[in-house]
Design an enzyme around this catalytic site. Structure first.
Site, PDB file in Angstrom:
ATOM      1  N   ASP A   8       0.833  -1.195   0.000  1.00  0.00           N
ATOM      2  CA  ASP A   8       0.000   0.000   0.000  1.00  0.00           C
ATOM      3  C   ASP A   8       0.877   1.259   0.000  1.00  0.00           C
ATOM      4  O   ASP A   8       1.602   1.520   0.950  1.00  0.00           O
ATOM      5  CB  ASP A   8      -0.873  -0.054   1.264  1.00  0.00           C
ATOM      6  CG  ASP A   8      -1.824   1.099   1.372  1.00  0.00           C
ATOM      7  OD1 ASP A   8      -1.845   1.983   0.488  1.00  0.00           O
ATOM      8  OD2 ASP A   8      -2.563   1.123   2.376  1.00  0.00           O
ATOM      9  N   ILE A   9       0.743   2.045  -1.044  1.00  0.00           N
ATOM     10  CA  ILE A   9       1.586   3.242  -1.205  1.00  0.00           C
ATOM     11  C   ILE A   9       1.335   4.279  -0.106  1.00  0.00           C
ATOM     12  O   ILE A   9       2.218   5.090   0.194  1.00  0.00           O
ATOM     13  CB  ILE A   9       1.378   3.840  -2.626  1.00  0.00           C
ATOM     14  CG1 ILE A   9       2.551   4.721  -3.046  1.00  0.00           C
ATOM     15  CG2 ILE A   9       0.062   4.588  -2.737  1.00  0.00           C
ATOM     16  CD1 ILE A   9       2.576   5.064  -4.526  1.00  0.00           C
ATOM     17  N   ASN A  22      -7.992  11.056 -11.403  1.00  0.00           N
ATOM     18  CA  ASN A  22      -8.767  11.272 -12.627  1.00  0.00           C
ATOM     19  C   ASN A  22      -8.794  12.780 -12.920  1.00  0.00           C
ATOM     20  O   ASN A  22      -8.326  13.574 -12.099  1.00  0.00           O
ATOM     21  CB  ASN A  22     -10.179  10.687 -12.504  1.00  0.00           C
ATOM     22  CG  ASN A  22     -10.929  11.243 -11.317  1.00  0.00           C
ATOM     23  OD1 ASN A  22     -11.024  12.460 -11.157  1.00  0.00           O
ATOM     24  ND2 ASN A  22     -11.432  10.375 -10.463  1.00  0.00           N
ATOM     25  N   ASP A  32      -6.401   6.186  -5.677  1.00  0.00           N
ATOM     26  CA  ASP A  32      -6.887   7.552  -5.425  1.00  0.00           C
ATOM     27  C   ASP A  32      -7.738   7.579  -4.148  1.00  0.00           C
ATOM     28  O   ASP A  32      -7.530   8.425  -3.253  1.00  0.00           O
ATOM     29  CB  ASP A  32      -7.713   7.975  -6.653  1.00  0.00           C
ATOM     30  CG  ASP A  32      -7.995   9.466  -6.720  1.00  0.00           C
ATOM     31  OD1 ASP A  32      -7.493  10.220  -5.864  1.00  0.00           O
ATOM     32  OD2 ASP A  32      -8.724   9.874  -7.645  1.00  0.00           O
ATOM     33  N   THR A 116      -3.170   1.058 -14.596  1.00  0.00           N
ATOM     34  CA  THR A 116      -3.320  -0.397 -14.764  1.00  0.00           C
ATOM     35  C   THR A 116      -4.459  -1.003 -13.941  1.00  0.00           C
ATOM     36  O   THR A 116      -4.622  -2.227 -13.920  1.00  0.00           O
ATOM     37  CB  THR A 116      -2.013  -1.162 -14.443  1.00  0.00           C
ATOM     38  OG1 THR A 116      -1.738  -1.048 -13.044  1.00  0.00           O
ATOM     39  CG2 THR A 116      -0.849  -0.647 -15.250  1.00  0.00           C
ATOM     40  N   TYR A 119      -8.427   1.917 -15.249  1.00  0.00           N
ATOM     41  CA  TYR A 119      -8.203   2.479 -16.589  1.00  0.00           C
ATOM     42  C   TYR A 119      -7.740   1.449 -17.627  1.00  0.00           C
ATOM     43  O   TYR A 119      -7.600   1.777 -18.800  1.00  0.00           O
ATOM     44  CB  TYR A 119      -7.252   3.680 -16.530  1.00  0.00           C
ATOM     45  CG  TYR A 119      -7.922   4.956 -16.055  1.00  0.00           C
ATOM     46  CD1 TYR A 119      -9.253   4.963 -15.622  1.00  0.00           C
ATOM     47  CD2 TYR A 119      -7.237   6.168 -16.022  1.00  0.00           C
ATOM     48  CE1 TYR A 119      -9.873   6.133 -15.184  1.00  0.00           C
ATOM     49  CE2 TYR A 119      -7.850   7.346 -15.592  1.00  0.00           C
ATOM     50  CZ  TYR A 119      -9.169   7.317 -15.183  1.00  0.00           C
ATOM     51  OH  TYR A 119      -9.779   8.479 -14.760  1.00  0.00           O
TER      52      TYR A 119
HETATM   53  P1  ADP Z   1      -6.175   3.867 -12.698  1.00  0.00           P
HETATM   54  O1  ADP Z   1      -7.547   4.479 -12.782  1.00  0.00           O
HETATM   55  O2  ADP Z   1      -5.069   4.822 -13.068  1.00  0.00           O
HETATM   56  O3  ADP Z   1      -6.101   2.551 -13.409  1.00  0.00           O
HETATM   57  P2  ADP Z   1      -6.326   2.476 -10.103  1.00  0.00           P
HETATM   58  O4  ADP Z   1      -6.226   3.078  -8.756  1.00  0.00           O
HETATM   59  O5  ADP Z   1      -7.597   1.798 -10.480  1.00  0.00           O
HETATM   60  O6  ADP Z   1      -5.960   3.674 -11.128  1.00  0.00           O
HETATM   61  O7  ADP Z   1      -5.144   1.452 -10.338  1.00  0.00           O
HETATM   62  C1  ADP Z   1      -3.802   1.826 -10.512  1.00  0.00           C
HETATM   63  C2  ADP Z   1      -2.916   0.816  -9.828  1.00  0.00           C
HETATM   64  O8  ADP Z   1      -2.884   1.100  -8.429  1.00  0.00           O
HETATM   65  C3  ADP Z   1      -3.395  -0.635  -9.959  1.00  0.00           C
HETATM   66  O9  ADP Z   1      -2.282  -1.430 -10.333  1.00  0.00           O
HETATM   67  C4  ADP Z   1      -3.881  -0.979  -8.558  1.00  0.00           C
HETATM   68  O10 ADP Z   1      -3.672  -2.351  -8.264  1.00  0.00           O
HETATM   69  C5  ADP Z   1      -2.986  -0.107  -7.709  1.00  0.00           C
HETATM   70  N1  ADP Z   1      -3.433   0.218  -6.345  1.00  0.00           N
HETATM   71  C6  ADP Z   1      -4.683   0.224  -5.833  1.00  0.00           C
HETATM   72  N2  ADP Z   1      -4.650   0.589  -4.538  1.00  0.00           N
HETATM   73  C7  ADP Z   1      -3.331   0.826  -4.220  1.00  0.00           C
HETATM   74  C8  ADP Z   1      -2.624   1.222  -3.043  1.00  0.00           C
HETATM   75  N3  ADP Z   1      -3.256   1.474  -1.888  1.00  0.00           N
HETATM   76  N4  ADP Z   1      -1.265   1.345  -3.118  1.00  0.00           N
HETATM   77  C9  ADP Z   1      -0.614   1.122  -4.260  1.00  0.00           C
HETATM   78  N5  ADP Z   1      -1.211   0.758  -5.405  1.00  0.00           N
HETATM   79  C10 ADP Z   1      -2.561   0.598  -5.390  1.00  0.00           C
END
Ligand code: ADP
Length: 166
Positions: A8-9, A22, A32, A116, A119
């Protein structure tokens, strides 16, 4: 220096985490939603002032309740057919985010795998674009000195591991 992390970032104590936002910059699902939840409502208040962000560009805010000092919000392209400038726009997200990190003289930045999730950008092409954009920046500039790729899912973790040769 490039490092790969899984998870988790929002937990990272870095100068900036990058949000895959977005065009409204008013929050959403996926990473987001997780970033807004962890940062608290002040983040949305600061985001409102931008009145949105075009695809491929980036805006910076404070990190509020996050351990990260700042959040760089960038808008990835929605994958359509691969012929609608998706690769160029994704590259532009990484470049614009790294340019802000350079302008602010950040040491450390963490990227999720932009576009990924919801989107639908193919993960392998996205990883190649992300890695080459970061390497090109690191070859030229001293800041940021540390770049983390944060893979949330197993697919992305395996892909980055393979492509980074680690
Ligand atoms: P987008 O709309 O740009 O595709 P998403 O949030 O749906 O954005 O997904 C972008 C990436 O972030 C995906 O690979 C997803 O698995 C990842 N992701 C979702 N939640 C987290 C998080 N808490 N920390 C890091 N990466 C995440």
């Amino acid at each position: 220096m490039i490092e790969l992390l899984k998870g988790d970032i929002t937990t990272l104590e870095v100068d900036a985490i990058v949000n895959a936002a977005n065009t409204s910059l008013l929050g959403g699902g996926g990473v987001d939603g997780a970033i807004h939840k962890a940062a608290g409502p002040e983040l949305l208040m600061e985001c409102r002032q931008f009145k949105g962000c075009p695809t491929g560009m980036a805006k910076i805010t404070q990190g509020y309740r996050l351990p990260a000092k700042f959040v760089i919000h960038t808008v990835g392209p929605v994958w359509r057919d691969g012929k609608s400038q998706e690769p160029e726009l994704l590259e532009s997200c990484y470049k614009a985010s790294l340019q802000l990190a350079l302008d602010f003289k950040f040491q450390s930045i963490a990227f999720p795998s932009i576009s990924t999730g919801a989107y639908g950008f193919p993960k392998e092409i996205a990883a190649e674009i992300a890695i080459s954009a970061v390497k090109a920046h690191l070859d030229k500039y001293a800041n940021p000195s540390q770049v983390f790729f944060v893979a949330f899912d197993d697919d992305n973790y395996k892909l980055y591991k393979q492509k980074l040769h680690i």
